[in-house]
Design a protein around this motif. Structure first.
Motif, PDB file in Angstrom:
ATOM      1  N   GLU A 256       0.852  -1.182   0.000  1.00 12.01           N
ATOM      2  CA  GLU A 256       0.000   0.000   0.000  1.00 12.01           C
ATOM      3  C   GLU A 256       0.894   1.240   0.000  1.00 12.01           C
ATOM      4  O   GLU A 256       2.108   1.154   0.140  1.00 12.01           O
ATOM      5  N   VAL A 257       0.287   2.401  -0.183  1.00 12.25           N
ATOM      6  CA  VAL A 257       1.043   3.645  -0.182  1.00 12.25           C
ATOM      7  C   VAL A 257       1.444   3.985   1.250  1.00 12.25           C
ATOM      8  O   VAL A 257       0.590   4.144   2.122  1.00 12.25           O
ATOM      9  N   GLU A 258       2.734   4.078   1.512  1.00 14.22           N
ATOM     10  CA  GLU A 258       3.258   4.455   2.821  1.00 14.22           C
ATOM     11  C   GLU A 258       4.147   5.679   2.639  1.00 14.22           C
ATOM     12  O   GLU A 258       4.972   5.728   1.729  1.00 14.22           O
ATOM     13  N   GLU A 259       3.989   6.662   3.513  1.00 11.40           N
ATOM     14  CA  GLU A 259       4.775   7.889   3.366  1.00 11.40           C
ATOM     15  C   GLU A 259       6.270   7.610   3.512  1.00 11.40           C
ATOM     16  O   GLU A 259       7.066   7.948   2.639  1.00 11.40           O
ATOM     17  N   ASP A 260       6.659   6.956   4.595  1.00  8.79           N
ATOM     18  CA  ASP A 260       8.077   6.653   4.816  1.00  8.79           C
ATOM     19  C   ASP A 260       8.325   5.182   4.518  1.00  8.79           C
ATOM     20  O   ASP A 260       8.726   4.400   5.378  1.00  8.79           O
ATOM     21  N   TRP A 261       8.081   4.772   3.278  1.00 11.04           N
ATOM     22  CA  TRP A 261       8.206   3.367   2.894  1.00 11.04           C
ATOM     23  C   TRP A 261       9.647   2.867   2.965  1.00 11.04           C
ATOM     24  O   TRP A 261       9.880   1.666   3.057  1.00 11.04           O
ATOM     25  N   ALA A 262      10.625   3.769   2.922  1.00  8.30           N
ATOM     26  CA  ALA A 262      12.029   3.363   2.955  1.00  8.30           C
ATOM     27  C   ALA A 262      12.614   3.386   4.365  1.00  8.30           C
ATOM     28  O   ALA A 262      13.795   3.073   4.535  1.00  8.30           O
ATOM     29  N   GLY A 263      11.804   3.749   5.364  1.00  4.64           N
ATOM     30  CA  GLY A 263      12.318   3.790   6.730  1.00  4.64           C
ATOM     31  C   GLY A 263      13.402   4.837   6.911  1.00  4.64           C
ATOM     32  O   GLY A 263      14.409   4.608   7.575  1.00  4.64           O
ATOM     33  N   VAL A 264      13.185   6.011   6.330  1.00  6.34           N
ATOM     34  CA  VAL A 264      14.206   7.061   6.336  1.00  6.34           C
ATOM     35  C   VAL A 264      14.377   7.688   7.710  1.00  6.34           C
ATOM     36  O   VAL A 264      15.498   7.930   8.167  1.00  6.34           O
ATOM     37  N   THR A 265      13.267   7.955   8.384  1.00  5.83           N
ATOM     38  CA  THR A 265      13.327   8.646   9.681  1.00  5.83           C
ATOM     39  C   THR A 265      14.079   7.812  10.705  1.00  5.83           C
ATOM     40  O   THR A 265      13.819   6.626  10.887  1.00  5.83           O
ATOM     41  N   GLY A 266      15.037   8.450  11.376  1.00  5.17           N
ATOM     42  CA  GLY A 266      15.792   7.746  12.411  1.00  5.17           C
ATOM     43  C   GLY A 266      17.253   8.144  12.429  1.00  5.17           C
ATOM     44  O   GLY A 266      17.676   9.103  11.769  1.00  5.17           O
TER      45      GLY A 266
END
Length: 401
Positions: A256-266
């Motif tokens: 599905e469409v996920e804003e942070d699909w790449a797990g960038v935040t952190g």
């Protein structure tokens, strides 16, 4: 006297399931009855059970590096491709013409379809596929035989380089000749252009895995404590195959469409290396002369640049690792990948008193591409570094190379 074919089907099935798939295929050739029994296209039960008896991941629990699931599983096809690849790797003399490409495709299928991890500390779902690939390829000249071959096709070289990048370091990678070859590729300015965003990409926007492997090799030799000409089976470090397994936290649906699909935040660690610019200019001086004088100057009869400078004991290559805290600031739709919007982020690098701004998006061949620029705050955010690189682990993976 009653024969094997007179036994109940349930008994024959149990006999097949006690065999190695190769032996099962051999027995099926004894008569038409057994061949039909095994190769019945309407029933893949035996093929499924034979596959699940192998030291591999259950395909029903696997996802691609983009988080996609297999909705239909061809058990027979999966098993036959694996068995043939296993045979070729164990007995290279049995390889048929054209099988090198098929073997590479099978190994990459095993490497890129694995069970997702719930987090980087999830040790309950470590991939059996990845373990098998390591156990089979470690200590062998598999990669070098293809990379140094004069008959390998461009497709074979790209697939081999991708698998090598995933795998990690080999014994040949610790030799001086291997390291010099990678440095000669990475520090050759002819391999960078505006059309490739000055990164490891092709003109069509897909990943140049030969370039990626060379970069991975150079950086890895700074990450892992290996000296030249070390003899080892397999090096486990933050850029080897175990870090390529996709991380898919509970509740995250990558279909599905996920804003942070790449797990960038952190929190991230950014590592990079470079050589003294004076040595780099010396290495590429003939290129600069060509640009200035508008004619080509060949270093040798083959047109290769002189890489002897990389063999000098005093060759200078700097390696750095910086801590960065990244936050997503916005996303925009990507028409080519509707479920993977382009992610824009900002990062704080307190150790360097600097910041970064960049983006993450999918390439034309469905790989994760990072781009960012880094500027010193003391210089009013003047750009001093820029990077374009690819993520060799799965989306939300724990390694970006």
């Amino acid at each position: 006297m009653a024969g094997l074919t007179s036994l109940p089907n349930e008994v024959i099935e149990r006999l097949f399931l006690r065999l190695d798939p190769v032996d099962a295929a051999h027995i099926s050739q004894c008569c038409r009855f057994l061949w039909v029994f095994l190769y019945n296209p309407k029933d893949q039960l035996i093929w499924r059970e034979l596959y699940l008896d192998l030291p591999l991941d259950d395909p029903r629990n696997c996802v691609s590096l983009q988080g996609a699931q297999r909705h239909v599983i061809d058990w027979r096809g999966l098993l036959q491709r694996f068995i043939r690849a296993r045979t070729v790797l164990c007995y290279p003399s049995l390889s048929r013409p054209g099988e090198r490409l098929k073997t590479l495709q099978t190994l990459l299928e095993l490497t890129t379809w694995v069970p997702p991890l719930a987090g980087i500390d999830d040790f309950d779902n470590i991939s059996l596929n990845l373990a098998w690939v390591v156990a089979t390829l470690r200590g062998t000249p598999f990669f070098e035989d293809i990379e140094l071959s004069t008959t390998a096709t461009e497709e074979e070289l790209q697939l081999c380089a991708r698998l090598h990048t995933f795998f990690g370091l080999t014994v040949h990678d610790t030799t001086q000749s291997g390291r010099v070859r990678s440095r000669g590729f990475v520090y050759n300015m002819r391999n960078y252009s505006e059309e490739t965003l000055y990164g490891p990409l092709k003109v069509d926007g897909s990943v140049n895995w030969v370039h990626m492997r060379a970069i991975h090799h150079i950086v890895s030799m700074h990450v892992v404590d290996l000296q030249l000409d070390n003899n080892f089976n397999f090096a486990i470090f933050p850029m080897s195959i175990q870090t390529t397994q996709i991380v898919q936290p509970t509740g995250l649906n990558l279909e599905e469409v996920e804003e942070d699909w790449a797990g960038v935040t952190g929190s991230w660690k950014v590592s990079f290396c470079f050589c003294d610019h004076r040595e780099l200019l010396e290495f590429d001086k003939l290129l600069w002369l060509r640009l200035l004088k508008s004619f080509l100057v060949q270093p040798d009869a083959s047109g290769n640049l002189d890489t002897s400078g990389f063999e000098a004991p005093d060759f200078g290559e700097v390696y750095r690792t910086l801590d960065v805290s990244i936050t997503v600031v916005s996303t925009t739709p990507d028409p080519r990948h509707p479920k993977r919007p382009i992610i824009y982020f900002t990062g704080d690098m307190p150790d360097m008193d600097s910041s970064m701004n960049g983006s993450v998006q999918m390439t034309t061949d469905d790989q994760v591409q990072w781009q960012y620029v880094c500027g010193l705050l003391k210089l009013l955010a003047r750009t001093v570094f820029s990077w374009t690189f690819e993520q060799a682990s799965g989306e939300n993976g724990n390694a970006v190379w």
